[in-house]
Design an enzyme around this catalytic site. Structure first.
Site, PDB file in Angstrom:
ATOM      1  N   HIS A  99       0.840  -1.197   0.000  1.00 35.18           N
ATOM      2  CA  HIS A  99       0.000   0.000   0.000  1.00 35.18           C
ATOM      3  C   HIS A  99       0.874   1.245   0.000  1.00 35.18           C
ATOM      4  O   HIS A  99       2.012   1.217   0.470  1.00 35.18           O
ATOM      5  CB  HIS A  99      -0.967   0.026   1.196  1.00 35.18           C
ATOM      6  CG  HIS A  99      -0.297  -0.179   2.512  1.00 35.18           C
ATOM      7  ND1 HIS A  99       0.072  -1.425   2.973  1.00 35.18           N
ATOM      8  CD2 HIS A  99       0.084   0.700   3.473  1.00 35.18           C
ATOM      9  CE1 HIS A  99       0.640  -1.309   4.157  1.00 35.18           C
ATOM     10  NE2 HIS A  99       0.676  -0.030   4.483  1.00 35.18           N
ATOM     11  N   HIS A 101       0.899   5.181   1.297  1.00 40.52           N
ATOM     12  CA  HIS A 101       0.255   6.197   2.140  1.00 40.52           C
ATOM     13  C   HIS A 101       0.250   7.531   1.415  1.00 40.52           C
ATOM     14  O   HIS A 101       1.284   7.973   0.892  1.00 40.52           O
ATOM     15  CB  HIS A 101       1.055   6.399   3.439  1.00 40.52           C
ATOM     16  CG  HIS A 101       1.014   5.253   4.378  1.00 40.52           C
ATOM     17  ND1 HIS A 101       0.108   5.174   5.413  1.00 40.52           N
ATOM     18  CD2 HIS A 101       1.765   4.129   4.453  1.00 40.52           C
ATOM     19  CE1 HIS A 101       0.320   4.053   6.098  1.00 40.52           C
ATOM     20  NE2 HIS A 101       1.322   3.398   5.538  1.00 40.52           N
TER      21      HIS A 101
HETATM   22  P1  5GP Z   1       1.725   0.329   7.426  1.00 38.23           P
HETATM   23  O1  5GP Z   1       2.169   0.585   8.843  1.00 38.23           O
HETATM   24  O2  5GP Z   1       1.611  -1.148   7.152  1.00 38.23           O
HETATM   25  O3  5GP Z   1       2.531   1.052   6.391  1.00 38.23           O
HETATM   26  O4  5GP Z   1       0.283   0.979   7.311  1.00 38.23           O
HETATM   27  C1  5GP Z   1      -0.879   0.346   7.648  1.00 38.23           C
HETATM   28  C2  5GP Z   1      -1.940   1.400   7.753  1.00 38.23           C
HETATM   29  O5  5GP Z   1      -3.204   0.788   7.617  1.00 38.23           O
HETATM   30  C3  5GP Z   1      -1.959   2.161   9.076  1.00 38.23           C
HETATM   31  O6  5GP Z   1      -1.834   3.549   8.818  1.00 38.23           O
HETATM   32  C4  5GP Z   1      -3.310   1.803   9.697  1.00 38.23           C
HETATM   33  O7  5GP Z   1      -3.902   2.892  10.358  1.00 38.23           O
HETATM   34  C5  5GP Z   1      -4.118   1.388   8.495  1.00 38.23           C
HETATM   35  N1  5GP Z   1      -5.120   0.359   8.736  1.00 38.23           N
HETATM   36  C6  5GP Z   1      -4.937  -0.817   9.396  1.00 38.23           C
HETATM   37  N2  5GP Z   1      -6.074  -1.548   9.373  1.00 38.23           N
HETATM   38  C7  5GP Z   1      -6.988  -0.825   8.667  1.00 38.23           C
HETATM   39  C8  5GP Z   1      -8.347  -1.049   8.295  1.00 38.23           C
HETATM   40  O8  5GP Z   1      -8.961  -2.072   8.617  1.00 38.23           O
HETATM   41  N3  5GP Z   1      -8.963  -0.081   7.558  1.00 38.23           N
HETATM   42  C9  5GP Z   1      -8.311   1.067   7.180  1.00 38.23           C
HETATM   43  N4  5GP Z   1      -9.000   1.953   6.456  1.00 38.23           N
HETATM   44  N5  5GP Z   1      -7.029   1.316   7.530  1.00 38.23           N
HETATM   45  C10 5GP Z   1      -6.379   0.390   8.255  1.00 38.23           C
END
Ligand code: 5GP
Ligand code: ZN
Length: 136
Positions: A99, A101
């Protein structure tokens, strides 16, 4: 990936606040936003991270990041924009479905994406340049 939450969200099995959708991607609002409008670009196909995603999909994702940044900046009136993409636990990845951001930035917001600059020695520079070039 039947147990991947982002696969389920990207493919509409779990509802989400969707800003954009096409055949390949869904863009959703992050549930734990760093700032107003923090969103995530999710490919509908599962790739664990940047190492696993194919070149074409990665290129399309970055094109979409640009399109979203322009639209979101107009809509939200932010004054800057970070595009962040984490790979691996040590890099802060918590959901193991690729993903991107999209983080709108505002003057004096409390988003922390900074680091303390170190020093690049001549030895480190030479070694890094040599070793990375060998892998390309
Ligand atoms: P990472 O730390 O893996 O780069 O980012 C994961 C992101 O996904 C975090 O910013 C977290 O807030 C978001 N996130 C985790 N679970 C969910 C979810 O079920 N729905 C949404 N919309 N965001 C999520
Ligand atoms: Zn997935």
């Amino acid at each position: 990936m039947s147990d991947c939450i982002f696969c389920k969200i990207a493919n509409g099995e779990i509802p989400s606040a969707t800003l954009y959708e096409d055949e390949q991607f869904r863009v959703i609002l992050d549930l734990g936003p760093a700032s107003k409008g923090h969103a995530l670009i999710l490919p509908k196909a599962h790739y664990g991270n940047l190492y696993e995603i194919d070149e074409e999909t990665a290129a399309s994702a970055m094109k979409l990041a640009r399109k979203m940044a322009i639209a979101m900046t107009k809509a939200l009136g932010c004054s800057g924009f970070n595009v962040v993409q984490n790979n691996g636990t040590s890099a802060g990845q918590t959901v193991f479905h690729f993903h991107i951001h999209l983080i709108p930035r505002y003057d004096n917001d409390n988003v922390g994406l900074s680091w303390k600059p170190g020093e690049l020695t001549d030895e480190a520079r030479d070694e890094i340049v040599t070793e990375v070039k060998k892998q390309l």
